[in-house]
Design a protein around this motif. Structure first.
Motif, PDB file in Angstrom:
ATOM      1  N   ARG A  94       0.832  -0.995   0.045  1.00 54.77           N
ATOM      2  CA  ARG A  94      -0.734   0.120   0.065  1.00 54.77           C
ATOM      3  C   ARG A  94       0.983   1.620   0.310  1.00 54.77           C
ATOM      4  O   ARG A  94       0.633   2.293   1.345  1.00 54.77           O
ATOM      5  N   PRO A  95       1.443   1.586  -0.945  1.00 52.18           N
ATOM      6  CA  PRO A  95       2.516   2.474  -1.075  1.00 52.18           C
ATOM      7  C   PRO A  95       1.870   3.834  -1.018  1.00 52.18           C
ATOM      8  O   PRO A  95       2.561   4.782  -1.072  1.00 52.18           O
ATOM      9  N   HIS A  96       0.254   3.984  -1.149  1.00 55.11           N
ATOM     10  CA  HIS A  96       0.101   5.405  -1.619  1.00 55.11           C
ATOM     11  C   HIS A  96      -0.663   5.684   0.017  1.00 55.11           C
ATOM     12  O   HIS A  96      -0.933   6.713   0.021  1.00 55.11           O
ATOM     13  N   ASP A  97      -0.546   4.576   0.851  1.00 59.03           N
ATOM     14  CA  ASP A  97      -1.527   4.710   1.996  1.00 59.03           C
ATOM     15  C   ASP A  97      -1.653   6.005   2.728  1.00 59.03           C
ATOM     16  O   ASP A  97       0.256   6.355   2.974  1.00 59.03           O
ATOM     17  N   THR A  98      -1.586   7.132   3.196  1.00 61.35           N
ATOM     18  CA  THR A  98      -0.915   8.307   4.566  1.00 61.35           C
ATOM     19  C   THR A  98      -1.314   8.107   6.004  1.00 61.35           C
ATOM     20  O   THR A  98      -2.086   7.133   6.126  1.00 61.35           O
ATOM     21  N   PHE A  99       0.255   8.012   6.035  1.00 63.09           N
ATOM     22  CA  PHE A  99       0.695   7.263   7.862  1.00 63.09           C
ATOM     23  C   PHE A  99       0.414   8.741   8.338  1.00 63.09           C
ATOM     24  O   PHE A  99       1.428   9.594   7.948  1.00 63.09           O
ATOM     25  N   THR A 100      -0.438   8.357   9.278  1.00 61.12           N
ATOM     26  CA  THR A 100       0.486   9.147  10.402  1.00 61.12           C
ATOM     27  C   THR A 100       1.066  10.108  11.254  1.00 61.12           C
ATOM     28  O   THR A 100       1.981   8.776  10.885  1.00 61.12           O
ATOM     29  N   GLN A 129       8.355   0.030   9.625  1.00 64.54           N
ATOM     30  CA  GLN A 129       8.420   1.168   9.217  1.00 64.54           C
ATOM     31  C   GLN A 129       8.202   2.113  10.099  1.00 64.54           C
ATOM     32  O   GLN A 129       7.523   2.651  10.659  1.00 64.54           O
ATOM     33  N   GLU A 130      10.342   3.023   9.347  1.00 68.55           N
ATOM     34  CA  GLU A 130      11.016   4.156  10.042  1.00 68.55           C
ATOM     35  C   GLU A 130      10.274   5.296   9.144  1.00 68.55           C
ATOM     36  O   GLU A 130      11.446   6.164   8.650  1.00 68.55           O
ATOM     37  N   ALA A 131       9.293   6.448   9.325  1.00 67.35           N
ATOM     38  CA  ALA A 131       9.902   7.387   8.718  1.00 67.35           C
ATOM     39  C   ALA A 131       9.507   7.561   7.320  1.00 67.35           C
ATOM     40  O   ALA A 131      10.489   7.682   6.418  1.00 67.35           O
ATOM     41  N   SER A 132       8.154   7.942   6.248  1.00 67.54           N
ATOM     42  CA  SER A 132       8.198   8.612   5.503  1.00 67.54           C
ATOM     43  C   SER A 132       7.041   9.055   4.602  1.00 67.54           C
ATOM     44  O   SER A 132       6.443   9.674   6.019  1.00 67.54           O
ATOM     45  N   GLU A 133       7.664   9.941   4.264  1.00 66.60           N
ATOM     46  CA  GLU A 133       6.985  10.774   3.770  1.00 66.60           C
ATOM     47  C   GLU A 133       6.219  10.759   1.878  1.00 66.60           C
ATOM     48  O   GLU A 133       6.342   9.998   0.957  1.00 66.60           O
ATOM     49  N   GLY A 188       6.974   6.764  -7.663  1.00 65.16           N
ATOM     50  CA  GLY A 188       8.217   7.551  -7.420  1.00 65.16           C
ATOM     51  C   GLY A 188       8.266   8.618  -6.459  1.00 65.16           C
ATOM     52  O   GLY A 188       9.161   8.902  -6.650  1.00 65.16           O
ATOM     53  N   CYS A 189       7.119   9.184  -6.257  1.00 68.31           N
ATOM     54  CA  CYS A 189       6.884  10.584  -5.658  1.00 68.31           C
ATOM     55  C   CYS A 189       6.969  10.301  -4.066  1.00 68.31           C
ATOM     56  O   CYS A 189       7.177  11.602  -3.157  1.00 68.31           O
ATOM     57  N   ILE A 190       7.024   8.996  -3.659  1.00 71.33           N
ATOM     58  CA  ILE A 190       7.415   9.006  -2.709  1.00 71.33           C
ATOM     59  C   ILE A 190       8.159   9.156  -2.052  1.00 71.33           C
ATOM     60  O   ILE A 190       9.106   8.767  -2.484  1.00 71.33           O
ATOM     61  N   ILE A 191       8.306   9.592  -0.839  1.00 78.04           N
ATOM     62  CA  ILE A 191      10.144   9.380  -0.329  1.00 78.04           C
ATOM     63  C   ILE A 191      10.180   8.822   0.204  1.00 78.04           C
ATOM     64  O   ILE A 191       9.664   8.626   2.057  1.00 78.04           O
ATOM     65  N   ARG A 198      13.628   7.562  -3.287  1.00 79.15           N
ATOM     66  CA  ARG A 198      12.609   6.724  -3.918  1.00 79.15           C
ATOM     67  C   ARG A 198      12.482   5.968  -4.595  1.00 79.15           C
ATOM     68  O   ARG A 198      13.658   5.421  -4.997  1.00 79.15           O
ATOM     69  N   ILE A 199      11.484   5.036  -5.164  1.00 80.41           N
ATOM     70  CA  ILE A 199      11.128   3.807  -6.228  1.00 80.41           C
ATOM     71  C   ILE A 199      10.545   3.746  -6.814  1.00 80.41           C
ATOM     72  O   ILE A 199       9.162   4.204  -6.340  1.00 80.41           O
ATOM     73  N   ASP A 200      10.389   3.507  -8.243  1.00 81.72           N
ATOM     74  CA  ASP A 200       9.148   3.443  -9.097  1.00 81.72           C
ATOM     75  C   ASP A 200       8.585   1.965  -9.041  1.00 81.72           C
ATOM     76  O   ASP A 200       8.717   1.576  -8.720  1.00 81.72           O
ATOM     77  N   GLU A 201       7.969   2.863  -9.315  1.00 82.01           N
ATOM     78  CA  GLU A 201       6.391   0.866  -9.741  1.00 82.01           C
ATOM     79  C   GLU A 201       7.716  -0.075 -10.833  1.00 82.01           C
ATOM     80  O   GLU A 201       7.332  -0.885 -10.248  1.00 82.01           O
ATOM     81  N   ASN A 202       8.731   0.707 -11.448  1.00 79.38           N
ATOM     82  CA  ASN A 202       8.941  -0.614 -11.851  1.00 79.38           C
ATOM     83  C   ASN A 202      10.634  -1.251 -10.983  1.00 79.38           C
ATOM     84  O   ASN A 202      11.839  -2.190 -11.672  1.00 79.38           O
ATOM     85  N   GLY A 203      10.418  -0.989  -9.692  1.00 77.83           N
ATOM     86  CA  GLY A 203      12.380  -0.845  -9.138  1.00 77.83           C
ATOM     87  C   GLY A 203      12.930  -0.647  -9.438  1.00 77.83           C
ATOM     88  O   GLY A 203      13.839  -0.879  -8.508  1.00 77.83           O
TER      89      GLY A 203
END
Length: 398
Positions: free
Chosen positions: A304-310, A332-336, A346-349, A362-367
């Motif tokens: 779930r790479p697009h879920d927003t974590f509190t 998981q320690e600190a994702s923005e 690829g937009c997720i840091i 960053r890591i895109d959908e192709n790895g």
């Protein structure tokens, strides 16, 4: 003539008298010596008797201790199932790991996957004299037995088994969410949170052991170290399940670095160099590439790479996630996120924290992984006042 005859026998008489005197003196001396010897002999006998008594007493005490130890060993070796919680073996760490991995996130899931991953095992000199390490440098590798001290469920160890809610099955990364019995995995969440790993022996110095290829996080308590013996530790023809052999599931396609990365690393290195286990920024860059060659994200992050974590703030004002235990295997320690809306992966840091520095990537959908920049953390990892660094080992043969 009569007078001459009278003194004729005087010399003989004097000789006899002197002989008698000397004989009497010798007899007295002999008597006194024999008396003194008899007295000394009596004292020796008394001392011998006292010594024998003390030895018998010591032997009796020793036999008593041996019987008590045998009884204790028998009781510990034959615990009854209904009284297992009453059986314990008091142990304390013999040393602590100073690792390049500041947090669990990014620490390899298995040993030797990241050859450049270094750690220094600092032994407690009060418990482990430096002489204990003599000969260890002759081995290429060693086993390390340690404690999973960062498990968030350690309080279960002090609870009754009926209340500990121990999980019999854990999620396995290679099964993409599938569960397996805990003893069929190397999950840190175990009834007894003890880990076993193997590492390369780089050097021994005093009460310190330099290791490489480690999968140990900074601050890990170590219980024991044993040499690796290829003739009996390497098992030819060993069989494992098919899901274990699928290594490429966690491998990424490529790792690259942005233009801004090199300048930010150079700036950070000026401060980090004094406490680093590495010789140069280039060596540190190679370490980052080896680590990120594997997908270090948690199972939840991959699925779930697009879920927003509190976000939450710790006492130091640093932002961290509250989802550190969403994955049974790694946190998981600190994702923005770029925004709360779904964005390209690829937009997720994501963040990797090693050597007291934060590496954003960053890591895109192709790895394909791109490391953007690095920033220096405000605190020294582990809070150690004195840490091992490269300068301590650079002259040691590797």
């Amino acid at each position: 003539m009569a007078i001459n005859g009278q003194y004729k026998y005087l010399p003989n008489t004097l000789a006899l008298a002197l002989a008698a005197v000397f004989s009497a003196s010798s007899a007295i001396s002999i008597y006194l010596c024999m008396r003194k010897w008899g007295h000394e002999s009596s004292k020796v006998k008394e001392l011998q008797k006292s010594l024998n008594s003390a030895m018998e007493k010591c032997a009796a005490e020793r036999q008593g201790r041996i019987r008590a130890q045998q009884a204790l060993r028998k009781a510990l070796a034959e615990p009854k199932l209904e009284n297992l919680e009453m059986t314990s073996y008091p142990m304390a760490p013999i040393g602590v790991i100073q690792s390049c991995f500041s947090t669990r996130n990014g620490t390899p899931r298995q040993p030797l996957l990241v050859p450049l991953a270094r750690a220094c095992l600092v032994f407690d000199s009060a418990r482990v004299p430096p002489a204990s390490l003599e000969g260890l440098e002759e081995y290429s590798h060693c086993w390390i037995i340690y404690v999973f001290h960062l498990n968030t469920d350690l309080e279960k160890l002090w609870k009754h088994p009926s209340k500990s809610k121990f999980k019999a099955k854990v999620r396995v990364p290679r099964l993409t969410g599938g569960r397996m019995g805990v003893f069929a995995t190397r999950s840190p969440h175990r009834p007894c949170p003890i880990g076993l790993t193997v590492a390369k022996v780089e050097a021994v110095q005093g009460n310190m052991l330099l290791l490489s290829g480690v999968d140990l996080v900074d601050g890990t308590p170590v219980l024991d170290v044993k040499p690796y013996l290829p003739y009996c530790d390497s098992i030819e023809g060993a069989v494992v399940p098919n899901w274990v052999t699928v290594d490429n599931m966690l491998a990424v396609s490529s790792v690259s670095f942005s233009e801004d990365f090199f300048s930010s690393l150079s700036d950070c290195w000026k401060t980090a160099e004094k406490k680093s286990l590495y010789a140069s920024p280039d060596e540190l860059k190679t370490l980052v590439k080896q680590i990120l060659s594997w997908d270090i994200r948690s199972l939840s992050q991959r699925n779930r790479p697009h879920d927003t974590f509190t976000k939450i703030e710790n006492g130091n004002g640093n932002v961290q996630d509250n989802a550190s235990d969403l994955d049974d295997f790694q946190d998981q320690e600190a994702s923005e996120h770029c925004s709360e809306l779904a964005q390209p992966s690829g937009c997720i840091i994501y963040h990797l924290t090693i050597e007291g520095m934060d590496f954003a990537y960053r890591i895109d959908e192709n790895g394909n992984v791109t490391v953007e920049k690095v920033t220096l953390l405000s605190e020294t990892p582990g809070g150690y006042q004195k840490r091992c660094n490269y300068s301590m080992w650079k002259n040691k043969p590797h």
